[in-house]
Motif scaffolding. Sequence first.
Motif, mmCIF file in Angstrom:
data_model
loop_
_atom_site.group_PDB
_atom_site.id
_atom_site.type_symbol
_atom_site.label_atom_id
_atom_site.label_comp_id
_atom_site.label_asym_id
_atom_site.label_seq_id
_atom_site.Cartn_x
_atom_site.Cartn_y
_atom_site.Cartn_z
ATOM 1 N N GLU A 1 0.830 -1.206 0.000
ATOM 2 C CA GLU A 1 0.000 0.000 0.000
ATOM 3 C C GLU A 1 0.870 1.263 0.000
ATOM 4 O OE1 GLU A 1 -2.048 -3.492 1.248
ATOM 5 O OE2 GLU A 1 -0.296 -2.538 2.193
ATOM 6 N N GLU A 2 1.938 1.248 0.815
ATOM 7 C CA GLU A 2 2.838 2.402 0.857
ATOM 8 C C GLU A 2 3.546 2.610 -0.472
ATOM 9 O OE1 GLU A 2 5.666 2.509 3.990
ATOM 10 O OE2 GLU A 2 4.164 2.745 5.583
ATOM 11 N N LEU A 3 3.905 1.526 -1.137
ATOM 12 C CA LEU A 3 4.576 1.664 -2.435
ATOM 13 C C LEU A 3 3.689 2.403 -3.413
ATOM 14 C CD1 LEU A 3 6.740 -0.965 -4.247
ATOM 15 C CD2 LEU A 3 5.023 0.295 -5.519
ATOM 16 N N LYS B 1 2.133 7.400 -6.252
ATOM 17 C CA LYS B 1 1.144 8.391 -6.691
ATOM 18 C C LYS B 1 1.562 9.789 -6.257
ATOM 19 C CE LYS B 1 -2.641 5.050 -6.555
ATOM 20 N NZ LYS B 1 -3.864 4.604 -5.821
ATOM 21 N N LYS B 2 2.075 9.901 -5.029
ATOM 22 C CA LYS B 2 2.544 11.200 -4.534
ATOM 23 C C LYS B 2 3.693 11.710 -5.396
ATOM 24 C CE LYS B 2 4.501 13.427 -0.431
ATOM 25 N NZ LYS B 2 4.982 13.228 0.961
ATOM 26 N N PHE B 3 4.613 10.803 -5.742
ATOM 27 C CA PHE B 3 5.751 11.168 -6.578
ATOM 28 C C PHE B 3 5.273 11.660 -7.943
ATOM 29 C CE2 PHE B 3 9.013 10.356 -9.709
ATOM 30 C CZ PHE B 3 10.189 10.744 -9.079
ATOM 31 N N LYS B 4 4.362 10.933 -8.546
ATOM 32 C CA LYS B 4 3.870 11.294 -9.875
ATOM 33 C C LYS B 4 3.160 12.643 -9.854
ATOM 34 C CE LYS B 4 0.793 9.612 -13.536
ATOM 35 N NZ LYS B 4 -0.171 8.542 -13.925
ATOM 36 N N GLU B 5 2.356 12.892 -8.811
ATOM 37 C CA GLU B 5 1.600 14.137 -8.718
ATOM 38 C C GLU B 5 2.502 15.354 -8.509
ATOM 39 O OE1 GLU B 5 -1.058 13.350 -5.528
ATOM 40 O OE2 GLU B 5 -2.313 11.963 -6.702
ATOM 41 N N THR B 6 3.559 15.189 -7.716
ATOM 42 C CA THR B 6 4.406 16.337 -7.376
ATOM 43 C C THR B 6 5.516 16.600 -8.397
ATOM 44 O OG1 THR B 6 5.761 14.888 -5.971
ATOM 45 C CG2 THR B 6 4.004 16.153 -4.896
#
Length: 442
Positions: free
Chosen positions: A188-190, A195-200
Amino acid sequence: MHKTKTLQRLALATALMTTLWGGSAHAVDISFFRFFGDCKTEFGDVADMAKANGECGIITALTNKFNAENTIGAKVVTQTVDWGAYYDLLTATYSTGNIPDVAVMHASVMPNFSDRDLLTPLTKPLADISVKTDDFVPAALKNASAKDEVYALPYDLHALLFHVNMDLMKKAGLVNADGSLILPKSPEELLEQGKKFKETTGKYYIGSESQSSEGMMVRVFDTLTWQQGVDVLAADGKTASISTPEGLNAAKLISSIYSEGLANSALDYPGSEQAFLNGETGILINGTWGVDNYDTQAKSGKVALKDYRVANVPQIYAKPAVWADSHMWVIPKDDGRTAEKTEAALAFLKFLNDNNFQWSRTGHLSVRQSVLNSEEFKALPHRAEFADTTKNATALPQIQNQRAVYNAMTTDLNAMWLTGTDPQTAVDAMQAGVERILRRNR
């Protein structure tokens, strides 16, 4: 008179050695069969190890150094073969009669040759040339052995790593206050971090070869399955545990990485490396063999990658484990090989063993305990960042046709992101394909 006869005998012995080994008229050429790429343009004339980097550069420079410095008149003639066709072409040499004198071989492939008596036994020859097998770490010596006989000179332990662009990870907020990298500790953390990496950043979180027979994600699948406490193949090589709840978990996670747009499914192996160097990927999943090259590129200032870091593949299930294999050197069996060629081949093996540290500069882990213990090795870039890899390295059992198993798994696993196959269908197909190969082995 006695002194004169002694001098005559010494002169005769010297002449004999000169006839066998010395001088260009009696030079011994030995053929060297390997992959690792062709880098003659850059390293073809390099014999200074300080000027070599990367797998291809270092093995090329080592070969040049041996040719320049050996005193027995030996010359290594390299035949470079494309990785994908390597073992098929090596096997073909036994039919054509052009059997190489020295060849590279993976531990995972050795049973295909040792079980068919296609390799020269090396237990006594290595002892005769003062190669101390007790200096090899136990796992490496086991990899090189079969039926109480040593068949190879082990040269490294190589495993999957996370190669990291720290500038992008900082931008994504995935770095702690002390500068340490934040890595996932669960499936789940991966996905959340991806997703956080892609968004930012607007970049791909993960880069990996996704198109060809390299099968990088099969190594990830094996890793994830082992981390759940399940062996992909049984130790006896008779059964597989792929279409299992654990195998399905692994396949679902890998499928989600692609379906969520966290990895670029269009990349082949060179493309995945270039994307990482170009700053288009946060984490490149690739092996230890890339460390020296990526570190050199980052320090050159010529690529977008500037702050390069290495990390162990994180433990996201209950048990630490990561896919690993070994490169080894073998002398393929050839009844027509002359004694002079055999002696020259063994001299080359001894030279390679003596220079094992140079090979470990690639990023591969040395198989010699004396090298691992040396300050020289410990001072190499990034080694502390993936030291635990030696503890967690896990390999498939040494069985015949392991490469066929790998290829079968690659085709069916890749279908998830290439043709939209669902994870359950993929693991069922992998299980069926591998079982067919295991039945043939039996």
